[in-house]
Design an enzyme around this catalytic site. Sequence first.
Site, short mmCIF file in Angstrom:
data_model
loop_
_atom_site.label_atom_id
_atom_site.label_comp_id
_atom_site.label_asym_id
_atom_site.label_seq_id
_atom_site.Cartn_x
_atom_site.Cartn_y
_atom_site.Cartn_z
N PRO A 315 0.81 -1.21 0.00
CA PRO A 315 0.00 0.00 0.00
C PRO A 315 0.86 1.27 0.00
O PRO A 315 1.89 1.32 0.67
CB PRO A 315 -0.77 -0.10 1.32
CG PRO A 315 0.13 -0.90 2.21
CD PRO A 315 0.83 -1.89 1.30
N CYS A 389 0.12 29.10 -16.14
CA CYS A 389 -0.41 29.66 -17.37
C CYS A 389 -1.08 28.57 -18.18
O CYS A 389 -0.58 28.16 -19.23
CB CYS A 389 0.73 30.31 -18.14
SG CYS A 389 0.09 31.47 -19.34
#
Length: 472
Positions: A315, A389
Amino acid sequence: MHSAADSLAPDWLVVPEDVNDLVTAVWPASARRDADGALVIAGVSAPSLAQTFGTPLLVLDEDEVRTRARTFRESFDAAAAENGTTAQVYYAGKAFLSTTVARWVVDEGLRVDVCTGGELEVALAAGVAPASIGFHGNNKSTAELERAVEVGVGSIIVDSAIEIERLAAITARLDATQRVFVRAISGVHAETHDFLATAHEDQKFGFPLEDAAAAVARIREIPGLELAGLHCHIGSQIFGVAGFRESASRLLELHAELLEGGPVPQLNLGGGFGIAYTRVDDPTPIQTLAGEIVSAVAEGCAARGIDVPALAFEPGRAIIGTAGVTLYEVGTTKDVVLESGAVRRYVSVDGGMSDNARPALYGAQYSARLASRTGIGAPQLSRVVGKHCESGDIVVDHEYLPEDLVPGDLLAVPVTGAYCAPLASNYNHVPRPPVVAIRDGRAQVIVRGETIADVLARDAGIVPASVVTAER
Ligand code: LLP
């Protein structure tokens, strides 16, 4: 009483009764609000963290990581013991790796799974015993493999026929013996609620089941290699047990066949355990999953008349994800009127896809809360966006935030512990934020933030000041 949902809100998003609430499933257990309404995690308030370390800031709650690591180990230990076997839990370092976090999980009895030479070096620098390290990767270089064999990693998960030959040469040259797993593709691919099972999966990892036996046969011929067993990882952010069950059953078929040719001591079923990112996610508790997966393996073994092998799991997200909270400062807000007349509030923060690429990469959903105070305004549907941007630079696609949110407020985005810092970039020359661990009211930098100087340092066209001075 819920107020009416905004027409732009997705169906799953409910208007919160309290726009300042902290839903248990997505926050570290220690999260609360103080008398001033500010978010506090592990006894440290969000405003004090922002003031000391700046924003954006990734905060990791140490106790949350430790508790989850311990829960995994205890749950799989208990389930394995009930079924007459043992289980090892490896923390998948790709979810987030630093020497400090590696030490926490090892301290809680976990091993560490790495998937590149870089991750291997972090684990070694943390002092993780090489024998507790599993080394993954579909294209490990000769140098990476040599380093792993030389330091004595506990297992290498082999991914291709070429890699087996590389390891044959390396172990011969170093006169070493290396334990290896064979990564098999069970044909089960699981994600969240569903799984898809195919015979031939079109992906880069591992050996198709029908080729894995030949890979094992070749490994058994090589004096420097010792077979640990089969490995399979079926996906990530999985909520149910059905995919694991189906995959285990397919692997056990091959596992039983392989036993005819020699010992196959282990079976590694990988990671992928899901966590809640928003209030509607409802993953199965790990105790339940562990019990169901291990008993499915035991049933499969009983049906085939074979012993239950030692098990291993890997995990990542489920250990570190919920322990992480990112703090941002709100820079601007903007109400955008759409053609339909609906209004969407855009809230711009001082980070974005450079510190959390998951919304842009996977369309991942997150939530957010005002962290510096409690909001007093009505819930307003908002989209939290970054400073990059790019219009896909979304941090939280849909969330109700207080109407009175203003520039300078702090926002906290929970469940950013996994796959955010590891996927961070310097897009637009934005420095990557620091990572701070908090416990019992104390905060400690565990990964320092970058400066603009760090970001510029790789630009070979920038003349160092000393050179300019010398030439003048
Ligand atoms: N073991 C292997 C062989 C893996 O490939 C992975 C994840 C894991 C264990 C740990 O999986 P987890 O328990 O963390 O789900 N960047 C994506 C996730 C990529 C997972 C890659 N492999 C994301 O942000 O959702």
